[in-house]
Write a protein that holds these residues in place. Structure first.
Motif, PDB file in Angstrom:
ATOM      1  N   ALA A 197       0.931  -1.062  -0.064  1.00 38.15           N
ATOM      2  CA  ALA A 197       0.683   0.183   0.112  1.00 38.15           C
ATOM      3  C   ALA A 197       0.638   1.054  -0.292  1.00 38.15           C
ATOM      4  CB  ALA A 197      -0.494  -0.282   1.247  1.00 38.15           C
ATOM      5  N   LYS A 198       2.253   1.065   0.808  1.00 38.40           N
ATOM      6  CA  LYS A 198       2.381   2.284   0.635  1.00 38.40           C
ATOM      7  C   LYS A 198       3.754   2.594  -0.909  1.00 38.40           C
ATOM      8  CE  LYS A 198       5.242   5.789   3.307  1.00 38.40           C
ATOM      9  NZ  LYS A 198       6.047   5.324   3.240  1.00 38.40           N
ATOM     10  N   THR A 199       4.283   1.224  -0.727  1.00 34.64           N
ATOM     11  CA  THR A 199       5.568   1.327  -2.193  1.00 34.64           C
ATOM     12  C   THR A 199       5.032   0.939  -3.577  1.00 34.64           C
ATOM     13  OG1 THR A 199       4.887  -1.148  -2.577  1.00 34.64           O
ATOM     14  CG2 THR A 199       7.347  -0.618  -0.999  1.00 34.64           C
ATOM     15  N   ASP A 200       3.140   1.173  -3.006  1.00 34.83           N
ATOM     16  CA  ASP A 200       2.501   1.454  -5.009  1.00 34.83           C
ATOM     17  C   ASP A 200       1.575   2.159  -4.912  1.00 34.83           C
ATOM     18  OD1 ASP A 200       3.107  -0.849  -7.153  1.00 34.83           O
ATOM     19  OD2 ASP A 200       3.785  -1.634  -4.590  1.00 34.83           O
ATOM     20  N   GLU A 201       1.997   3.599  -3.740  1.00 36.43           N
ATOM     21  CA  GLU A 201       0.444   4.433  -3.958  1.00 36.43           C
ATOM     22  C   GLU A 201       0.391   5.136  -5.102  1.00 36.43           C
ATOM     23  OE1 GLU A 201       0.279   6.869   0.557  1.00 36.43           O
ATOM     24  OE2 GLU A 201       1.133   8.091  -1.212  1.00 36.43           O
ATOM     25  N   ASP A 202      -1.287   5.619  -5.264  1.00 35.40           N
ATOM     26  CA  ASP A 202      -1.204   6.807  -6.799  1.00 35.40           C
ATOM     27  C   ASP A 202      -0.575   8.038  -6.131  1.00 35.40           C
ATOM     28  OD1 ASP A 202      -2.097   8.125  -8.186  1.00 35.40           O
ATOM     29  OD2 ASP A 202      -3.783   7.100  -8.166  1.00 35.40           O
ATOM     30  N   PRO A 203       0.176   8.485  -6.000  1.00 37.61           N
ATOM     31  CA  PRO A 203       0.390  10.009  -5.639  1.00 37.61           C
ATOM     32  C   PRO A 203      -0.656  11.095  -5.629  1.00 37.61           C
ATOM     33  CG  PRO A 203       1.557   9.547  -8.178  1.00 37.61           C
ATOM     34  CD  PRO A 203       1.220   8.359  -7.951  1.00 37.61           C
ATOM     35  N   ASP A 204      -1.745  10.845  -7.376  1.00 38.39           N
ATOM     36  CA  ASP A 204      -2.299  11.674  -7.038  1.00 38.39           C
ATOM     37  C   ASP A 204      -3.891  11.124  -6.579  1.00 38.39           C
ATOM     38  OD1 ASP A 204      -1.367  13.001  -8.845  1.00 38.39           O
ATOM     39  OD2 ASP A 204      -1.548  11.648 -10.473  1.00 38.39           O
ATOM     40  N   HIS A 205      -3.736   9.846  -6.353  1.00 37.44           N
ATOM     41  CA  HIS A 205      -4.778   9.228  -4.789  1.00 37.44           C
ATOM     42  C   HIS A 205      -4.099   9.138  -3.410  1.00 37.44           C
ATOM     43  CE1 HIS A 205      -8.028  10.711  -8.059  1.00 37.44           C
ATOM     44  NE2 HIS A 205      -6.937  10.310  -9.106  1.00 37.44           N
ATOM     45  N   PRO A 206      -3.758   9.475  -2.678  1.00 33.62           N
ATOM     46  CA  PRO A 206      -3.077   8.544  -2.044  1.00 33.62           C
ATOM     47  C   PRO A 206      -3.377   7.105  -1.080  1.00 33.62           C
ATOM     48  CG  PRO A 206      -2.391  11.057  -1.259  1.00 33.62           C
ATOM     49  CD  PRO A 206      -3.661  10.993  -2.527  1.00 33.62           C
ATOM     50  N   GLY A 207      -4.949   7.185  -1.116  1.00 36.31           N
ATOM     51  CA  GLY A 207      -5.773   6.167  -0.947  1.00 36.31           C
ATOM     52  C   GLY A 207      -5.831   5.594  -1.692  1.00 36.31           C
ATOM     53  N   ASN A 208      -5.683   5.315  -2.456  1.00 34.71           N
ATOM     54  CA  ASN A 208      -5.354   4.362  -3.756  1.00 34.71           C
ATOM     55  C   ASN A 208      -3.739   3.201  -3.800  1.00 34.71           C
ATOM     56  OD1 ASN A 208      -7.741   5.352  -3.447  1.00 34.71           O
ATOM     57  ND2 ASN A 208      -7.990   5.255  -5.794  1.00 34.71           N
ATOM     58  N   LEU A 211      -2.894  -0.725  -9.898  1.00 35.97           N
ATOM     59  CA  LEU A 211      -2.675  -2.124 -10.130  1.00 35.97           C
ATOM     60  C   LEU A 211      -1.279  -2.204 -11.837  1.00 35.97           C
ATOM     61  CD1 LEU A 211      -6.151  -3.644  -9.614  1.00 35.97           C
ATOM     62  CD2 LEU A 211      -4.209  -2.749  -7.931  1.00 35.97           C
ATOM     63  N   LEU A 212      -0.819  -3.485 -11.123  1.00 41.10           N
ATOM     64  CA  LEU A 212       0.473  -3.655 -11.875  1.00 41.10           C
ATOM     65  C   LEU A 212       0.262  -3.498 -13.821  1.00 41.10           C
ATOM     66  CD1 LEU A 212       3.858  -3.835 -12.857  1.00 41.10           C
ATOM     67  CD2 LEU A 212       3.379  -6.098 -12.440  1.00 41.10           C
ATOM     68  N   TYR A 213      -0.856  -4.615 -13.885  1.00 37.35           N
ATOM     69  CA  TYR A 213      -1.065  -5.113 -15.473  1.00 37.35           C
ATOM     70  C   TYR A 213      -1.710  -4.151 -15.598  1.00 37.35           C
ATOM     71  CZ  TYR A 213       1.660  -8.599 -14.592  1.00 37.35           C
ATOM     72  OH  TYR A 213       2.648  -9.839 -13.631  1.00 37.35           O
ATOM     73  N   THR A 214      -3.048  -4.174 -15.339  1.00 32.95           N
ATOM     74  CA  THR A 214      -4.578  -2.693 -15.330  1.00 32.95           C
ATOM     75  C   THR A 214      -4.274  -1.530 -15.723  1.00 32.95           C
ATOM     76  OG1 THR A 214      -5.071  -2.746 -13.532  1.00 32.95           O
ATOM     77  CG2 THR A 214      -6.130  -3.851 -14.900  1.00 32.95           C
ATOM     78  N   GLY A 215      -2.941  -0.688 -14.745  1.00 32.60           N
ATOM     79  CA  GLY A 215      -2.398   0.553 -14.876  1.00 32.60           C
ATOM     80  C   GLY A 215      -4.025   0.939 -13.623  1.00 32.60           C
ATOM     81  N   ARG A 216      -5.102   0.679 -13.223  1.00 34.15           N
ATOM     82  CA  ARG A 216      -5.875   0.828 -12.729  1.00 34.15           C
ATOM     83  C   ARG A 216      -5.781   1.296 -11.364  1.00 34.15           C
ATOM     84  NH1 ARG A 216      -9.698  -3.266 -12.685  1.00 34.15           N
ATOM     85  NH2 ARG A 216      -9.415  -4.244 -10.460  1.00 34.15           N
ATOM     86  N   SER A 217      -6.486   2.961 -10.785  1.00 28.17           N
ATOM     87  CA  SER A 217      -5.974   3.420  -9.572  1.00 28.17           C
ATOM     88  C   SER A 217      -7.138   2.223  -8.736  1.00 28.17           C
ATOM     89  CB  SER A 217      -6.329   4.741  -9.231  1.00 28.17           C
ATOM     90  OG  SER A 217      -6.059   5.315  -8.062  1.00 28.17           O
ATOM     91  N   GLN A 218      -6.705   2.157  -7.437  1.00 31.73           N
ATOM     92  CA  GLN A 218      -7.666   1.880  -6.481  1.00 31.73           C
ATOM     93  C   GLN A 218      -7.652   1.694  -5.101  1.00 31.73           C
ATOM     94  OE1 GLN A 218      -9.096  -2.703  -7.799  1.00 31.73           O
ATOM     95  NE2 GLN A 218      -9.189  -3.587  -6.526  1.00 31.73           N
ATOM     96  N   ALA A 219      -8.808   2.389  -4.517  1.00 31.16           N
ATOM     97  CA  ALA A 219      -8.260   2.144  -3.103  1.00 31.16           C
ATOM     98  C   ALA A 219      -7.754   0.776  -2.454  1.00 31.16           C
ATOM     99  CB  ALA A 219     -10.049   2.232  -2.338  1.00 31.16           C
TER     100      ALA A 219
END
Length: 384
Positions: A197-208, A211-219
Motif C-alpha cells: 500500500a506504501k510502495t505502490d501508492e497512487d501519488p494523485d490519490h494517496p488512498g489508492n 495495479l501492475l497489469y491494468t494500471g487501474r488506481s484502486q482503493a
C-alpha cells in the motif's frame, strides 16, 4: 529664397536629430538583448523572482525550505502532500516573505513532492515556470521542469552502496551485486499488504494503489480474493522454484506488486514473452498458452524485477538459485524467461520516477536492500 533656406535647414536638423537619436536607441536595444540573453542562461535568484511577479516564463534557482500551506505558513516537517514546495536563496531560511511558493505539477510529484521525498529539504533546485502568485503569495505556477542544482546532482553511488561492484562485468559483477543485496530483512506474507500500500501508492490519490497489469488506481482497502479486489502478484511466478509464500523469494517486495485478482489469475505462472491474444480486462496485455506480455508502460519494470531476483537468489545459505533463461514453459524449475525479450523490454521502457521511488521505500523502510538494475540500468547488458 529665405523660405527655401529655412526649409532646407529644418530638414537637415530633423535628419541630424534622427541620426543622433538612432545611436543611443540602438545601444539601448543591444543592452536589452544582452540582458535577455543573460536571463535566459542564468537562473534568477529567489529575491529577483519575488520582485518580478509578471507572469513571465523564467528559470529560478534556490533551496527547498518546506511545504507552503497558506500565504504565510510553511511546513518544515510532517508534510501533508506533494503539491507544493517553498524555495529560498538560503537553505535554512525561515521567513516566508523571503520564499517563493512553487506549485508542483502531477508529473513531478513523485520525485519532487515533500511528503514522498522529505529528504529534499535543504537541497538546491532549478525550476522553470511562470512567475505568478500561488497561495496568494509570490510564486511559480505552470512548472515545466525541476532539476537539481549543480552541487546537488543525483548520485549513482548511493553512499558507496555499490563500491565493491565498480569496474566489474559478467559473472564477477553478478556475484558482487549478490553479496551487496543479500541478507535483506525478510517480511512475512501478511506484512506485504501494508508494505505494498506504501510502495505502490497512487501519488494523485494517496488512498489508492496502482495495479501492475491494468494500471487501474484502486482503493488500498479493496484487497483480498474477491472479483475486482487487488492481491499480491509474484512477478517471478512462485511456482518457478516452488517457493510459495515463504519468507525470502516468496515475500520479496522487489518483485511483488498489486494486481487485479482475475488478471493475476490469468497470468498465473506464465513466462514472459511477446505475442498472444489481447486480455479482455487488462488493456495492452496479451497471453497465449505459454507466455504473458504486459502493457508497454511496465515492460521494463517486469524485466528489472526479474533481473533482481536472478541476482539476489544464487543458491547460497540454503536458498534457491533462481536463473533467467531464453525459454518459456519453465514450469516448476527455478528458471524464468524469456531473457532476450526481457532485455529488449528493459531498453524500450526505461526506469521512471515511480520505480525509483519504490526502490527507495523498500530500501529505507522495509528490506534494507536495493534493486541494482533500477540504480544502474547498464548492468543488465554487462551481466547477460
Amino acid at each position: 529664397m529665405r523660405i527655401t533656406a529655412v526649409l532646407i535647414m529644418a530638414v537637415l536638423l530633423t535628419a541630424c536629430g534622427q541620426v543622433a537619436g538612432d545611436q543611443p536607441a540602438g545601444k539601448e536595444d543591444v543592452s536589452h538583448l544582452q540582458i535577455a540573453k543573460r536571463d535566459a542562461s542564468t537562473p534568477l535568484t529567489v529575491e529577483a523572482a519575488l520582485e518580478r511577479q509578471d507572469g513571465s516564463l523564467a528559470e529560478v534557482a534556490g533551496f527547498v525550505t518546506g511545504q507552503p500551506v497558506s500565504d504565510s505558513e510553511v511546513l518544515t516537517a510532517g508534510f501533508t502532500n506533494d503539491y507544493a514546495l517553498a524555495l529560498a536563496d538560503e537553505p535554512g531560511e525561515a521567513d516566508p516573505e523571503k520564499m517563493l511558493f512553487v506549485q508542483i505539477p502531477s508529473s513531478k510529484r513523485l520525485e519532487d513532492g515533500l511528503k514522498t521525498n522529505p529528504g529534499i529539504i535543504g537541497k538546491k533546485r532549478v525550476i522553470t515556470g511562470k512567475l505568478t502568485s500561488y497561495f496568494s503569495h509570490p510564486g511559480i505556477k505552470g512548472v515545466t521542469s525541476i532539476s537539481p542544482g549543480e552541487e546537488d546532482e543525483p548520485s549513482t553511488d548511493h553512499g558507496g552502496y555499490y563500491s565493491s561492484a565498480e569496474g566489474l562485468s559478467g559473472e564477477a559483477l553478478k556475484s558482487a551485486l549478490h553479496d551487496i543485496i543479500d541478507d535483506h530483512r525478510e517480511l512475512s506474507y501478511s506484512e506485504l499488504w501494508d508494505a505494498m500500500a506504501k510502495t505502490d501508492e497512487d501519488p494523485d490519490h494517496p488512498g489508492n494503489v496502482i495495479l501492475l497489469y491494468t494500471g487501474r488506481s484502486q482503493a488500498k482497502e479493496l484487497h483480498g480474493g474477491d472479483v475486482d479486489d487487488w492481491n499480491r502478484e509474484h512477478v517471478w511466478a512462485k511456482s518457478h522454484g516452488n517457493f510459495g509464500t515463504a519468507r525470502g523469494p516468496g515475500t520479496d517486495l522487489h518483485h511483488l506488486r498489486p494486481a487485479d485478482v482475475t488478471v493475476n489469475s490469468s497470468r498465473g505462472n506464465l513466462d514472459f514473452d511477446n505475442g498472444g491474444s489481447p486480455h479482455d480486462e487488462a488493456d495492452g496485455n496479451f497471453s497465449d498458452e505459454d507466455s504473458w506480455e504486459p502493457r508497454d508502460e511496465v515492460k521494463g519494470d517486469v524485466a528489472r524485477m526479474l533481473f533482481y531476483m536472478a541476482v539476489r537468489y544464487e543458491g547460497d545459505a540454503g536458498e534457491l538459485d533462481l536463473e533467467l533463461n531464453d525459454r518459456v514453459n519453465n514450469g516448476k524449475a527455478p528458471n524464468h524467461g524469456r531473457l532476450s525479450v526481457l532485455l529488449d523490454w528493459h531498453e524500450s521502457d526505461p526506469v521512471d520516477d515511480r520505480e525509483r521511488r519504490r526502490n527507495e521505500i523498500i530500501y529505507e523502510e522495509y528490506q534494507g536492500n536495493r534493486n541494482p538494475f533500477i540504480d544502474h540500468p547498464e548492468w543488465a547488458d554487462q551481466i547477460w
